[in-house]
Scaffold this active site. Structure first.
Site, PDB file in Angstrom:
ATOM      1  N   SER A 190       0.839  -1.202   0.000  1.00 38.63           N
ATOM      2  CA  SER A 190       0.000   0.000   0.000  1.00 38.63           C
ATOM      3  C   SER A 190       0.872   1.249   0.000  1.00 38.63           C
ATOM      4  O   SER A 190       1.837   1.361   0.761  1.00 38.63           O
ATOM      5  CB  SER A 190      -1.024   0.021   1.137  1.00 38.63           C
ATOM      6  OG  SER A 190      -0.481  -0.464   2.320  1.00 38.63           O
ATOM      7  N   HIS A 204      -5.536  -2.694  -2.290  1.00 33.68           N
ATOM      8  CA  HIS A 204      -4.623  -3.661  -2.897  1.00 33.68           C
ATOM      9  C   HIS A 204      -5.205  -4.006  -4.258  1.00 33.68           C
ATOM     10  O   HIS A 204      -6.370  -4.368  -4.351  1.00 33.68           O
ATOM     11  CB  HIS A 204      -4.511  -4.922  -2.044  1.00 33.68           C
ATOM     12  CG  HIS A 204      -3.805  -4.696  -0.741  1.00 33.68           C
ATOM     13  ND1 HIS A 204      -2.570  -5.207  -0.465  1.00 33.68           N
ATOM     14  CD2 HIS A 204      -4.162  -3.974   0.347  1.00 33.68           C
ATOM     15  CE1 HIS A 204      -2.197  -4.835   0.738  1.00 33.68           C
ATOM     16  NE2 HIS A 204      -3.145  -4.086   1.259  1.00 33.68           N
ATOM     17  N   ARG A 222      -1.236  -9.234  -3.619  1.00 33.97           N
ATOM     18  CA  ARG A 222      -0.521  -9.891  -2.527  1.00 33.97           C
ATOM     19  C   ARG A 222      -1.526 -10.689  -1.710  1.00 33.97           C
ATOM     20  O   ARG A 222      -2.595 -10.195  -1.377  1.00 33.97           O
ATOM     21  CB  ARG A 222       0.119  -8.822  -1.663  1.00 33.97           C
ATOM     22  CG  ARG A 222       0.993  -9.347  -0.563  1.00 33.97           C
ATOM     23  CD  ARG A 222       1.667  -8.224   0.200  1.00 33.97           C
ATOM     24  NE  ARG A 222       3.108  -8.286   0.121  1.00 33.97           N
ATOM     25  CZ  ARG A 222       3.902  -7.232   0.178  1.00 33.97           C
ATOM     26  NH1 ARG A 222       3.397  -6.022   0.277  1.00 33.97           N
ATOM     27  NH2 ARG A 222       5.206  -7.386   0.126  1.00 33.97           N
ATOM     28  N   THR A 223      -1.177 -11.918  -1.392  1.00 40.67           N
ATOM     29  CA  THR A 223      -1.978 -12.699  -0.445  1.00 40.67           C
ATOM     30  C   THR A 223      -1.292 -12.563   0.903  1.00 40.67           C
ATOM     31  O   THR A 223      -0.104 -12.835   1.030  1.00 40.67           O
ATOM     32  CB  THR A 223      -2.049 -14.177  -0.882  1.00 40.67           C
ATOM     33  OG1 THR A 223      -2.687 -14.239  -2.160  1.00 40.67           O
ATOM     34  CG2 THR A 223      -2.849 -15.005   0.106  1.00 40.67           C
ATOM     35  N   HIS A 224      -2.045 -12.094   1.885  1.00 41.94           N
ATOM     36  CA  HIS A 224      -1.473 -11.897   3.223  1.00 41.94           C
ATOM     37  C   HIS A 224      -1.657 -13.145   4.077  1.00 41.94           C
ATOM     38  O   HIS A 224      -2.653 -13.858   3.945  1.00 41.94           O
ATOM     39  CB  HIS A 224      -2.129 -10.688   3.908  1.00 41.94           C
ATOM     40  CG  HIS A 224      -1.687  -9.378   3.350  1.00 41.94           C
ATOM     41  ND1 HIS A 224      -2.316  -8.794   2.279  1.00 41.94           N
ATOM     42  CD2 HIS A 224      -0.677  -8.553   3.703  1.00 41.94           C
ATOM     43  CE1 HIS A 224      -1.692  -7.649   1.997  1.00 41.94           C
ATOM     44  NE2 HIS A 224      -0.702  -7.476   2.851  1.00 41.94           N
ATOM     45  N   GLU A 261      -0.982  -4.136  16.161  1.00 41.03           N
ATOM     46  CA  GLU A 261      -0.319  -4.555  17.387  1.00 41.03           C
ATOM     47  C   GLU A 261      -0.862  -3.777  18.588  1.00 41.03           C
ATOM     48  O   GLU A 261      -1.339  -2.651  18.456  1.00 41.03           O
ATOM     49  CB  GLU A 261       1.192  -4.295  17.308  1.00 41.03           C
ATOM     50  CG  GLU A 261       1.886  -5.008  16.166  1.00 41.03           C
ATOM     51  CD  GLU A 261       1.564  -4.428  14.797  1.00 41.03           C
ATOM     52  OE1 GLU A 261       1.341  -3.201  14.700  1.00 41.03           O
ATOM     53  OE2 GLU A 261       1.490  -5.207  13.827  1.00 41.03           O
ATOM     54  N   SER A 274       3.346  -8.354   6.362  1.00 40.61           N
ATOM     55  CA  SER A 274       3.713  -9.023   5.107  1.00 40.61           C
ATOM     56  C   SER A 274       5.228  -9.216   5.055  1.00 40.61           C
ATOM     57  O   SER A 274       5.910  -9.134   6.076  1.00 40.61           O
ATOM     58  CB  SER A 274       3.243  -8.189   3.911  1.00 40.61           C
ATOM     59  OG  SER A 274       3.966  -6.971   3.845  1.00 40.61           O
ATOM     60  N   ASN A 280       2.188   5.102   9.380  1.00 44.66           N
ATOM     61  CA  ASN A 280       1.749   5.571  10.706  1.00 44.66           C
ATOM     62  C   ASN A 280       2.824   5.231  11.714  1.00 44.66           C
ATOM     63  O   ASN A 280       3.637   4.335  11.483  1.00 44.66           O
ATOM     64  CB  ASN A 280       0.438   4.857  11.101  1.00 44.66           C
ATOM     65  CG  ASN A 280       0.599   3.344  11.066  1.00 44.66           C
ATOM     66  OD1 ASN A 280       0.524   2.722  10.002  1.00 44.66           O
ATOM     67  ND2 ASN A 280       0.857   2.756  12.211  1.00 44.66           N
TER      68      ASN A 280
END
Ligand code: HPA
Length: 276
Positions: free
Chosen positions: A43, A75, A96-98, A197, A216, A239
């Site tokens: 992103s 995405h 992308r596959t996370h 988190e 990722s 961020n």
């Protein structure tokens, strides 16, 4: 999450054979027999594809064996073949596959294994991530110098012992720094996600030696190394990580920071790719 008939989900199937099939699909769809470089767009990095060179083919990733639909807004589920001014072919992976999607590491790293099967010797992995260093304001691009894989998972199957020293190539980081000497670097911690988190987890990552938190890249880098590729990793700090910034994190904030930084970091990335 429901999606049927992905050949990678058959535990008896060979993921490298499926990647080889996917590479044949890509050769057919692009008319390009061999790609030199592969680039996964996280992103904030999306505009780079247009700046690298001329797009010679573009198609939904779902047309290629083993690729899944993108799970997320922001995405793009597109693969492209881009020819640089120097005549190198770049496979741009906007799909992308996370790991947090829950389909397992095979699907997460399929794009990387496919890129290797198309001939790519260089893998450029980009992402949007949270920053732990106070000096990194949202919108700052940083080089990944190393990683800590906190997913508890691996793309390697069986007793496959792979050396990860210099996983994120010092040579490629130096190439990037020649383009932009102000680029800082740090250790990327891959969490499983999809929740962000807690502040305590960010402090744990920091005390472990981490500087960047995300969802990722680490598993992909391991697979790229297994396939013998040289790896460059770059994070866009979208961020400050939880607890480093005192306000709550939102996915929208991540998307907005990516959008704002996109023109600058995409042109940086295109110059780096041009120099590889
Ligand atoms: N944590 C994990 N993943 C992320 C973050 C974050 O703070 N920002 C963007 N992706």
């Amino acid at each position: 999450m429901s999606e049927t008939n992905n050949p990678l989900d058959d535990p008896t199937a060979d993921p490298f054979a499926i990647a080889a099939e996917a590479a044949e699909d890509i050769a057919r769809l692009t008319g390009v027999d061999r790609h030199d470089i592969a680039l996964t767009l996280g992103s904030g990095w999306g505009k780079a594809a247009e700046l690298i060179g001329e797009t010679t083919a573009s198609f939904p990733a779902t047309e290629v064996t083993g690729f899944s639909k993108p799970a997320l807004e922001g995405h793009v589920g597109t693969l492209r073949s881009v020819r640089t001014p120097k005549g190198r072919n770049v496979l741009v992976i906007g799909a992308r596959t996370h790991f947090y999607e829950g389909h397992g590491p095979r699907r997460v790293v399929h794009s990387v294994r496919t890129a290797a099967a198309t001939g790519a010797r260089t893998m450029v992995l980009t992402n949007g991530a949270g920053g732990i260093r106070h000096t990194w304001k949202p919108g700052t691009p940083v080089l990944i110098s190393d990683h800590i894989n906190l997913t508890g998972a691996s793309p390697l199957e069986g007793a496959t012992f792979i050396d990860l020293t210099d996983l994120y190539s010092l040579r490629l980081r130096d190439v990037a720094r020649q383009i932009d000497p102000s680029l800082d670097e740090g250790v990327y911690c891959q969490f499983r996600g999809p929740q962000y988190e807690t502040p305590a987890e960010v402090q744990m990552a920091k005390s472990f030696g981490g500087h960047i938190v995300g969802m990722s890249t680490a598993l992909e880098a391991i697979a790229a190394r297994q396939s013998g590729m040289e790896i460059l990793g770059m994070s866009l700090i979208t961020n400050m990580a939880a607890g480093i910034q005192t306000t709550p994190l939102s996915h929208q904030e991540v998307i907005d920071a990516g959008r704002e930084a996109e023109p600058v970091i995409s042109s940086l990335l295109a110059r780096v790719i041009g120099a590889l």
